[in-house]
Design a protein around this motif. Structure first.
Motif, short mmCIF file in Angstrom:
data_model
loop_
_atom_site.label_atom_id
_atom_site.label_comp_id
_atom_site.label_asym_id
_atom_site.label_seq_id
_atom_site.Cartn_x
_atom_site.Cartn_y
_atom_site.Cartn_z
N ARG A 49 8.71 37.72 20.17
CA ARG A 49 9.65 38.77 20.56
C ARG A 49 9.67 39.91 19.54
N VAL A 50 9.50 39.55 18.27
CA VAL A 50 9.38 40.58 17.24
C VAL A 50 8.11 41.40 17.48
N ARG A 51 7.02 40.72 17.83
CA ARG A 51 5.78 41.43 18.14
C ARG A 51 5.99 42.40 19.30
N ASP A 52 6.69 41.96 20.36
CA ASP A 52 6.94 42.83 21.51
C ASP A 52 7.74 44.06 21.10
N ILE A 91 -1.99 36.08 15.90
CA ILE A 91 -1.70 37.04 16.96
C ILE A 91 -1.80 38.48 16.46
N GLY A 92 -2.23 38.66 15.20
CA GLY A 92 -2.51 39.99 14.69
C GLY A 92 -1.30 40.83 14.38
N VAL A 93 -0.24 40.21 13.84
CA VAL A 93 0.97 40.94 13.46
C VAL A 93 1.17 40.83 11.96
N ALA A 94 1.40 41.96 11.31
CA ALA A 94 1.66 41.96 9.87
C ALA A 94 3.15 41.71 9.63
N GLY A 148 3.43 51.62 14.97
CA GLY A 148 2.37 51.21 14.06
C GLY A 148 2.83 50.61 12.76
N ALA A 149 4.14 50.43 12.58
CA ALA A 149 4.65 49.87 11.33
C ALA A 149 4.50 48.36 11.32
N ASP A 150 4.68 47.77 10.13
CA ASP A 150 4.70 46.32 10.01
C ASP A 150 6.03 45.78 10.53
N ARG A 176 9.36 37.25 7.27
CA ARG A 176 9.10 35.85 7.63
C ARG A 176 10.29 34.97 7.30
N ALA A 177 10.91 35.22 6.15
CA ALA A 177 12.08 34.43 5.76
C ALA A 177 13.23 34.64 6.73
N GLU A 178 13.39 35.86 7.24
CA GLU A 178 14.48 36.14 8.18
C GLU A 178 14.25 35.44 9.51
N ILE A 179 13.01 35.45 9.99
CA ILE A 179 12.71 34.74 11.24
C ILE A 179 12.92 33.25 11.04
#
Length: 342
Positions: free
Chosen positions: A228-231, A199-202, A239-241, A208-211
């Protein structure tokens, strides 16, 4: 806030499209469930070598672990078409007869929540699975006759979240039965890494560990939290990761706490601990107290709370454990007794 859990709720077309895009299309791409993957691979390879449809497959386990995805992979790796249905949609033997008679040779039929089929349809399925034949009743009363109808050979993939509700004659007709287990955090991190790339999210490793920690051992929930994090990142990220701070802010907004509990989970725990002083309390009483259906609490909320040791089931009702008191920041009766002894 909306509960980010696995419930039967409407999902818009864009969400469905994303979920479909995130599904792996082969066993090699499928993350986790290593033993089940190996067993399925052997089953499919043997069927391919012998040029026959694969044996019927039963997939059991909690929601969101990949049963539907595995059914799609079975069809894809067998190079066969896939027909999708569900137990609640098959409420009469005629519904099943129409479905089975329209299958093409070798087609894979996936029935989700197979334990919720009507009993008359279940009995028809016995013969269909074993002999690829069904009997159609024509007429009524003393003049009724049974007409056999041959079916094209097919592979049935049944999925169930409650395998104990399946009658033994139906369960025994599956050539292979697999139980899917909850995922370990490291496996969920791999799921999130793959989905984030698609989905193109860095998403850095610590995010990743927190999710993964908040995903209740379930890939479907991990992917929903990631979206939801992407949103949040699109609206507030500039523009941040999706770093640890972004993940915390996004999931806190949706009431998902550091161990994956959401609003309804905490409402149930709070009711048992504060309203009923730790229990025991009956399921129906608890459902009325939190304003939710008893079935939702029993099938969606309780399994996770029991698994993490926050809730116990007794013959008299549900009881909270000391871990639940600690998580809510409330003194448990045991700790109060210890203080009284000092």
């Amino acid at each position: 806030m909306d509960d980010l859990r696995d419930v039967d709720e409407p999902v818009d077309e864009s969400e469905l499209a994303i979920e479909g895009a995130l599904r792996p299309s082969s066993l090699a791409e499928f993350v986790g469930q290593q033993k089940v993957r190996g067993q399925l691979q052997l089953l499919l390879d043997a069927a391919r070598i012998q040029q026959r449809p694969a044996d019927h497959i039963l997939l059991s386990g909690p929601p969101g672990l990949g049963k539907t995805t595995l059914a799609m992979i079975v069809a894809h790796e067998s190079d066969r078409p896939l027909r999708l249905s569900s137990g609640p949609a098959i409420q009469h033997a005629g519904d099943l007869a129409a479905l089975l008679s329209s299958l093409t040779p070798g087609e894979v039929l996936f029935i989700d929540e197979v334990h919720r089929m009507a009993r008359s349809a279940e009995e028809m399925l016995y013969l269909a699975m074993e002999d690829f034949r069904i009997d159609i009743m024509v007429g009524k009363g003393a003049g009724a006759t049974s007409i056999p109808l041959d079916l094209a050979p097919f592979t049935l993939v049944g999925a169930t979240t409650r395998s104990g509700l399946l009658p033994n004659p139906l369960r025994d007709r599956f050539g292979f039965t697999a139980h899917l287990e909850y995922y370990e955090p490291v496996e969920l991190e791999r799921v999130i890494e793959r989905s984030a790339r698609l989905i193109g999210v860095a998403v850095p490793p610590e995010a990743r560990a927190e999710i993964a920690r908040r995903s209740r051992g379930t890939p479907r929930i991990a992917n929903r939290l990631l979206r939801r994090v992407r949103d949040y990142l699109i609206v507030h990220g500039d523009g941040a990761d999706a770093d640890h701070a972004i993940v915390d802010a996004a999931l806190d907004l949706y009431d998902v706490d550091p161990i994956g509990l959401d609003r309804l989970d905490r409402a149930v725990l709070d009711a048992v601990v504060r309203r009923f002083r730790g229990g025991p309390v009956g399921l129906s009483t608890l459902a009325v107290t939190v304003g939710e259906e008893a079935e939702t609490i029993e099938s969606v909320v309780e399994p996770y709370l029991v698994r993490i040791g926050f809730l116990g089931r007794t013959p008299r009702g549900r009881v909270a454990t000391p871990e639940a008191y600690a998580h809510l920041g409330v003194r448990s009766p045991e700790s109060m007794l210890e203080l009284d002894d000092l």
